[in-house]
Structure formats: structure tokens, C-alpha cells
Scaffold this active site. Structure first.
Site, short mmCIF file in Angstrom:
data_model
loop_
_atom_site.label_atom_id
_atom_site.label_comp_id
_atom_site.label_asym_id
_atom_site.label_seq_id
_atom_site.Cartn_x
_atom_site.Cartn_y
_atom_site.Cartn_z
CE LYS A 1 -9.59 -8.13 -0.82
NZ LYS A 1 -8.60 -8.51 0.16
CD GLN A 2 -6.71 -5.70 -4.14
OE1 GLN A 2 -7.09 -6.50 -3.29
NE2 GLN A 2 -5.79 -4.80 -3.91
CG ASP B 1 -1.76 -1.17 1.45
OD1 ASP B 1 -1.35 -2.27 1.03
OD2 ASP B 1 -2.84 -1.04 2.04
CD GLU C 1 -4.89 -9.90 -0.84
OE1 GLU C 1 -5.94 -9.86 -0.17
OE2 GLU C 1 -3.82 -9.43 -0.44
C1 BGC Z 1 -5.86 -5.98 0.00
C2 BGC Z 1 -4.36 -5.83 -0.16
C3 BGC Z 1 -3.88 -4.76 0.80
C4 BGC Z 1 -4.28 -5.11 2.21
C5 BGC Z 1 -3.91 -4.03 3.19
C6 BGC Z 1 -6.18 -6.32 1.44
O1 BGC Z 1 -7.55 -6.40 1.62
O2 BGC Z 1 -6.35 -6.98 -0.85
O3 BGC Z 1 -4.05 -5.46 -1.48
O4 BGC Z 1 -2.50 -4.66 0.72
O5 BGC Z 1 -5.69 -5.29 2.28
O6 BGC Z 1 -4.53 -2.82 2.86
#
Ligand code: BGC
Length: 768
Positions: free
Chosen positions: A578-579, A323, A464
Site C-alpha cells: 500500500k505504502q 501521521d 496495511e
Molecule cells: C494509512 C495509514 C495512515 C492513515 C491515516 C491510512 O490509509 O495507511 O498509514 O495512518 O491512513 O492517514
């Protein structure tokens, strides 16, 4: 302009989310936005940056210091607090211009009303100091008893972390001092309460005291609390320094402390405030996002970085994730390069932890921790999620397979060097990190003799929900970049720091080193857009997954907290992600892909993205702006920029609290506004500006720190204005909407017409 966020009534349901929304802090410590009478059940916490502890074989987490802001009121023998008595009126507010937290509560008392007000701040001028001004006034005479001091009963997820708590009261100076369990670090908090009215003071339990006094109707009773926090990471005698700091704070007085604090904040805002004209809601949300970054920025230490939940508690183990480099770093690069450098030095200091992790898995080089704490060893467990159906821990592969983290670190270091021109970071350890990460990938990759290419197999990308996939486009593209950087870095280091180069080249002489990096770079497979559809497949066989609409996938949910990823997760066998993953890659390498490719992938992947991470929407805003469709991006920007204001994010998974602030989203909001809508891009030489402002926005204006020089940039639909400070060293090349470069010399203002404006690309260069 509005700088204040407020709640006009007390709601029990908001205690936890308001603890995040009303956070204050200064990078050394974070103070949750709880009320004075709150304790550990309401998640009151003063979270210390970089102080970690493990208790009872559970995962390590940051340490919360004893709470010196604690104050509880009784009136005529009855407790008076929002949890004990229904207030007649209540207001909680935060002034983000100077991180000043205020509350005012009106209670009914026998024969009248009582107003209790408290104001506090975590000093931005003196990072160990907290101060508070409290007052009360009543419309009827009454007897008040304050219980105030240091609350040693701190909130812990996996505690207790503080042992052998010693609490003293030496002539009104309270001291609470304890030692952490794992590393035996002393944590000391001192506090003094000062008042000018007639009262009887008696000792309370622990480091607390009672102050009792008679209140006359209509009179104002005011008192002050001065507190200081030190740990053995700061000095060898934290208790002595904590007490000394409180004495100095008391001598200075609340007014002077507050003035110095305000001045420090004014200086922070001067270099980082970003104005949005035409949209007050977006303006406040963006400022609030910047505020959240400012209260957690490690301005004074290169041994800590910013955890995924900032300093808002112990969630996510207080760990630092990708992040920081990918979502927060750009804000600091443009506004506070010194702090940007600290963030990267943290990775340099934790290189040994990354080396240990690589060795543990049988690889060379540096495999950075997915969840990094003080030593750089991975805090991420193999079982990071509990299955809500069986209650059993689920095997997840965040720790083992999110190898892109090492490439993200390299990307961050290289961005810093290119952006600031400060190549001393390479000599100070940056080059070693870059090469160790490249060596890691060389040992991780597989050579496919049939396809005659290097592949990166068995990884988890940003999405993820799909673990252990092959040739994730994002990961492969970043590994490719890592290898390029490793080679470019050798040229730069040789030229600038030949001795350091020789020393490191000697260290890596046995290889793999530059020869192998070149060979792998030439043969590395990076998934490319399909010539017909223009789509980039997220990973091998992704297009074969069940293509179920998101709404239908959600209709299959059996438990509100079930995890969509992992072996059995609902999304794992589908195309739902997820993202942002491919789209994030397109944003990082935006000059390598056409508008058509970006648009095709945005349109394909967005409906399939759950945005299950707060990191996701800002990336869709950025790419929407990049392809000239800012209005597509606007809702994603607003969602990102308001995440900590609305509290609309998951607070619990099962019985585990996962709430807190969202610094990556805060950084993402800034990126979307400045790099996205205002279209700002600086490659270390030329400032390119290609605005795509959303509907109501008429202009964006901000200060920029570029290669040590200071500028002010204003971007409207019609023109771009760059003002170069008189003391700047050199001329800046500016390019508006792809036009020819113009020079902006020190002490001048350069105005360029944007491509969209009538008579475009007419330039005017006027002296200031
Ligand atoms: C995300 C990750 C992120 C982590 C901490 C997770 O839910 O999928 O990409 O690094 O949260 O923010």
C-alpha cells in the site's frame, strides 16, 4: 509571488473538494471552505479540535459547532444562491498569506445584475473568533432579504452530537448553545451582524434573523458578522464567554480584527516560509502545504494533537495517527518547537489510554491507540472497512497489530529532545512514556530459542495490505530504536533530573526495565540487506508472495471501491504494497545504510507500491534525494504537495465520505523539500547540508529554529549560506556536503561551497 489559489467558476461537482481546498482555521477550530449559503448537505462545518462525542452506538467523532457564518440572500422574493440560481460569474479564492477566504458571485436579476461578495477569516489572533465582511451592489433597484445567523443544523457523519439546542436572540446578539450527548459538554456559539444602512430586521427560525432592505442601483451595501465559539473544555460558562467575545470583536471592528489576524499570520510565516527558487508551481504547492499545517497546529494546547484529516471534518473519527510524529513533527521541530512540544505532550497526557490498551490485550506498558482521541483509548474499530461485495464489515487488524505506533511515539519524543535540547520533556512525562513503550515491546516480543533471538511476530507494518506478518523490517528496526532510546533516556534523566529518575526507577523496579531492555536489544532480530541483492525483505516470506505487476493487479479489480487488504484483499497474497514500508525505514535510519542499499530497495519496492495512502509518495521523494537522484523524487514531491489543491484523492469508500485534507502529506511535502532536496539534517549539534536539488530548482531558503536560536539557511547548487541571528546564544557547527565542520557564530553569515561546486569546500565567514 503568488499567495492566492482561486476557482473562477462555480461547479457543483467541486463542492466537497473545495470545502477542503479552501479550508481556514487556527488550531482551535477548522472552517470548511464552503460558501455562505451552504448547509449540512454541502458539508459546511466548523470542526472543533479535541471535542469528541459518541452517538447511537456508532464510532466517536469530533463535534461540529453550529455555523455562525451562515447567510442566505433573496432578491425580489427569489432566493439567490449558487444552488438556486445559475451565477453569471463566480469566484472563490483563498489568500494563504493570511488565511482570508473570499467569494464573489454575480447573479442576473430583473433589469440588471447583482454582485454579492463575502470575505471571512478564523482569527489567528483570537482563537475563538470568526469574522466576516459581506457586501452587495446591484445595477438595478431591488428588494433584498438576508437570512443570516447561526445554522444549528450541522453536518455529522455519526451524529447528532448536540442536544437541547437553545437558540436566542437578545437585542441582535444571537446565541446557539447545546450539549454533547456523551460527555455533556456545552458548546456555545454567539453571533452579531452589524450594518449601517436602513433595513427592517425580524426574527427568523432558531438563531437566525431576516434583514430586509431596498437597494438603490449603484450603491454598495456592506455588513459585518462577528462570531465566537466556546466549549466547556475551555471554560465553565461558554455561552457567557462567547457573547463577551462577540461584543469585544464588534467594539474592535472588522478592520482591527483583520489587522491583528494578518499580523499573527505574518509572524507564523516569518518562522516557517520556505522559498524555492526556479519553480513557481513547486513553490506554491509547498507554501500551500505549509499553510495547511499552520491552520491546524495546536499552538495553544497540549491536550490535542493533529488528526489525520486535520480539522476538515469528522473523517477518520478526527483521530490522531502515527501521521503526526512521523510526517508532521519535523516541520514543527524546525519552525515552531513550542507546537512540536504540544504535540508530544498530547501523547504524554494520553499515556493512561495506551496503558489501558496494552492491558486489554494482555501486555505490559503502553500500546498507543492506532486512532487516538481525547482520552488515548483506541477509537479504531475491529471492523474498520466494509466489504463492498457482501456489505459486511470486514475484520481488520489496524487496531490490534499496528504495534509500531508505540515506537513511533518514542521516536517523536526522542527526536524532539535531541533536536531542541529541551530535556524537560522527559521529566514532564516523556521518560515514562518511553519506558512504558519499551516495556510493551518486551512483553510483545517472542524469544526464539532455536535462533536465539527476539522476534516481533504477528504485526502489521505501515503497508496495511499485509496484516499479521512476522518480523516486519520497519517495526523491528523501530522497536530496536525504542530500546536504545529507553537506555539512553535513563542516562540523560539520571544526569539532568536525578530525583525524577529515582522516582520512575522505583515505579519500574519490578521490571521489565533497563536490564531486560538491554538483554532484548542485544538479541533483537532486525532484518538486514541480503548481501547479494542488497534487498531487505519487508517481512518473513514476503519474497515468496506472488510478484504481480501493479497494472495487472489493478486489472483484477471487480469493484472501484474494493479494499486491497484484509483477509481476501487482492494485494494480500501478492507483493504489492500500500505504502512505503522498507523504504520508510531506510529514510528514518539513513546513516545506517549505504547508498547502494537504498537505491536497490527504492528500485525494487517502488514499482510494487500502490501509493494507496497519501503518506507514501513523499518517502520515495526523500530517499531519491538521499541517493542523489532528485529528479526521480520530484514527481512524488509534486504529487504530495498538490494533494489538497487538486482534490485528487479518494473521496468516498462505498457510501462513506473519506475526503478531507491530508496533513501527513502536507508535512511530507515539507520533508521532501527541506530534508530531501535541500538535504538539511540537524542532530542537535551539527547542521549538515547535502543538497540534491531537482532540475529547475536553483535554491531553497528558509528560517530554522535550532536549539532556541534563529538562523536563515540558503541552499543553492553552488553554496550554502547560514545566517545566525545577532541575539543567538552560541555558535552552530555546520557541515556542507560532508566537508569539515565550520562554526557559524551569532551575528555572522557563513558561506560554504557545496561538493558539486567548483573549488568546493572553500569557506568564507563574514560579519553581518
Ligand atoms: C494509512 C495509514 C495512515 C492513515 C491515516 C491510512 O490509509 O495507511 O498509514 O495512518 O491512513 O492517514
Amino acid at each position: 509571488m503568488n499567495w492566492v489559489t482561486a476557482d473562477k467558476e462555480f461547479s457543483r461537482g467541486k463542492i466537497v473538494t473545495n470545502g477542503n481546498k479552501y479550508m481556514t482555521g487556527n488550531g482551535y477550530m477548522g472552517c470548511r471552505g464552503t460558501l455562505e449559503e451552504f448547509g449540512k448537505e454541502q458539508l459546511a462545518a466548523v470542526t472543533l479540535a479535541g471535542v469528541y462525542d459518541q452517538a447511537g452506538g456508532k464510532w466517536r467523532e469530533p463535534v461540529n459547532a453550529p455555523n455562525a457564518l451562515f447567510t442566505r440572500l433573496s432578491c425580489n422574493g427569489k432566493r439567490l444562491g449558487v444552488l438556486d440560481a445559475e451565477p453569471l460569474l463566480h469566484k472563490q479564492e483563498l489568500d494563504i498569506s493570511c488565511a482570508l477566504h473570499k467569494r464573489e458571485t454575480v447573479y442576473g436579476i430583473s433589469g440588471g445584475e447583482l454582485v454579492f461578495a463575502a470575505e471571512r477569516f478564523v482569527s489567528m489572533d483570537q482563537l475563538h473568533v470568526l469574522a466576516s465582511r459581506l457586501s452587495l451592489t446591484a445595477t438595478a433597484d431591488c428588494r433584498i432579504e438576508l437570512e443570516t445567523g447561526i445554522d444549528g443544523e450541522v453536518w455529522d457523519i455519526n451524529g447528532p452530537h448536540l442536544y437541547g439546542l437553545q437558540e436566542q436572540n437578545a437585542a441582535g446578539m444571537l446565541l446557539a448553545s447545546a450539549v454533547t450527548g456523551e460527555l455533556a459538554l456545552q458548546v456555545a456559539v454567539a453571533e452579531k451582524t452589524v450594518y449601517g444602512f436602513e433595513a427592517q430586521e425580524t426574527a427568523g427560525e432558531g438563531a437566525r434573523r431576516f434583514i430586509a432592505f431596498d437597494v438603490k442601483a449603484g450603491e454598495v451595501y456592506e455588513w459585518f458578522k462577528y462570531a465566537a465559539v466556546y466549549t466547556e473544555l475551555d471554560c465553565s460558562d461558554p455561552d457567557v464567554l462567547a457573547v463577551q467575545n462577540v461584543r469585544t470583536a464588534e467594539a474592535a471592528g472588522y478592520g482591527q480584527l483583520l489587522t491583528a489576524h494578518r499580523e499573527a499570520w505574518a509572524a507564523r510565516w516569518k518562522r516557517s516560509d520556505c522559498l524555492i527558487e526556479g519553480d513557481d508551481a513547486a513553490q506554491f504547492a509547498l507554501r500551500y502545504s505549509i499553510y495547511q499545517l499552520l491552520i491546524i497546529a495546536p499552538t495553544a494546547s497540549e491536550k490535542v494533537s493533529i488528526p489525520a484529516r486535520g480539522l476538515s471534518g469528522q473523517v477518520y473519527k478526527g483521530a490522531v495517527f502515527w501521521d503526526t510524529e512521523m510526517f508532521m513533527l519535523p516541520f514543527f521541530l524546525h519552525s515552531d518547537p513550542g507546537t512540536a512540544r504540544n504535540l508530544l505532550m498530547y501523547r504524554i497526557h494520553t499515556l493512561d489510554g495506551a496503558r489501558r490498551k496494552a492491558a486489554e490485550y494482555g501486555y505490559l506498558g503502553a500500546f498507543y491507540a492506532w486512532e487516538s482521541q481525547d482520552s488515548g483509548d483506541d477509537a479504531c474499530t475491529l471492523f474498520n472497512v466494509n466489504d463492498v461485495f457482501t456489505g459486511r464489515p470486514m475484520r481488520t487488524y489496524f487496531r490490534d497489530k499496528q504495534v509500531h505506533i508505540s515506537a513511533d511515539v518514542v521516536h517523536g519524543i526522542w527526536q524532539y529532545v535531541a533536536f531542541t535540547g529541551d530535556d524537560s520533556l522527559l521529566a514532564d512525562g516523556g521518560a515514562e512514556v518511553i519506558w512504558e513503550c519499551a516495556r510493551f515491546f518486551y512483553s510483545y516480543a517472542y524469544y526464539n530459542p532455536v535462533k536465539q533471538r527476539y522476534e516481533i511476530l504477528d504485526v502489521t507494518g505501515p503497508d496495511e495490505y499485509h496484516e499479521r506478518v512476522n518480523n516486519n523490517a520497519f517495526t523491528n528496526a523501530l522497536v530496536h530504536r525504542t530500546l536504545e532510546v529507553a537506555i539512553e533516556c535513563s542516562e540523560l534523566l539520571q544526569a539532568m533530573f536525578p530525583e525524577r529518575y529515582q522516582q520512575l526507577a522505583g515505579q519500574f523496579a519490578g521490571g521489565p526495565f533497563l536490564k531486560e531492555f538491554r538483554e532484548m536489544l542485544d538479541g533483537l532480530y532486525v532484518p538486514q540487506p541480503d548481501p547479494d541483492t542488497l534487498l531487505i525483505e519487508q517481512f518473513d516470506r514476503y519474497f515468496k508472495l506472488e510478484d504481480v505487476p501493479l497494472a495487472e493487479l489493478k486489472a483484477r479489480v471487480l469493484h472501484p471501491n474494493e479494499y486491497f487488504g484484509g483477509g481476501n484483499g487482492l494485494a494480500a497474497t501478492t507483493a504489492i504494497l500500500k505504502q512505503a514500508d522498507v523504504v520508510l525505514m531506510l529514510n528514518l535510519f539513513k546513516s545506517s545504510f549505504s547508498k547502494e542499499v537504498k537505491q536497490a530497495n527504492w528500485e525494487y519496492y517502488e514499482p510494487r507500491t500502490e501509493h494507496g495512502s497519501s503518506l507514501s509518495p513523499c518517502i520515495y521523494a526523500l530517499v531519491a534525494a538521499d541517493i542523489g537522484s532528485p529528479d526521480w523524487g520530484y514527481p512524488y514531491f509534486m504529487r504530495t504537495a498538490t494533494v489538497d489543491l487538486t482534490g485528487e484523492s479518494k473521496q468516498y469508500v462505498g457510501d462513506l465520505y473519506i475526503g478531507g485534507t491530508h496533513p501527513a502529506a502536507n508535512g511530507g511535502a515539507w520533508m521532501a523539500a527541506v530534508l530531501g532536496f535541500a538535504g538539511v539534517e540537524f542532530d542537535g549539534e551539527t547542521l549538515r547540508v547535502q543538497p540534491a536539488l531537482p532540475g529547475q530548482w536553483t535554491a531553497v531558503e528558509l528560517p530554522l529554529s535550532l536549539r532556541g536560536d534563529s538562523f536563515r539557511l540558503r541552499v543553492s547548487r553552488e553554496e550554502i549560506t547560514v545566517s545566525s541571528a545577532a541575539g543567538n546564544e552560541g555558535a552552530l557547527k555546520v557541515c556542507a556536503s560532508g566537508s569539515e565542520d565550520q562554526l557559524c557564530r551569532p551575528g555572522t553569515v557563513l558561506t560554504l561551497r557545496t561538493a558539486g561546486a567548483a573549488g568546493s569546500n572553500v569557506s568564507a565567514n563574514t560579519a553581518e
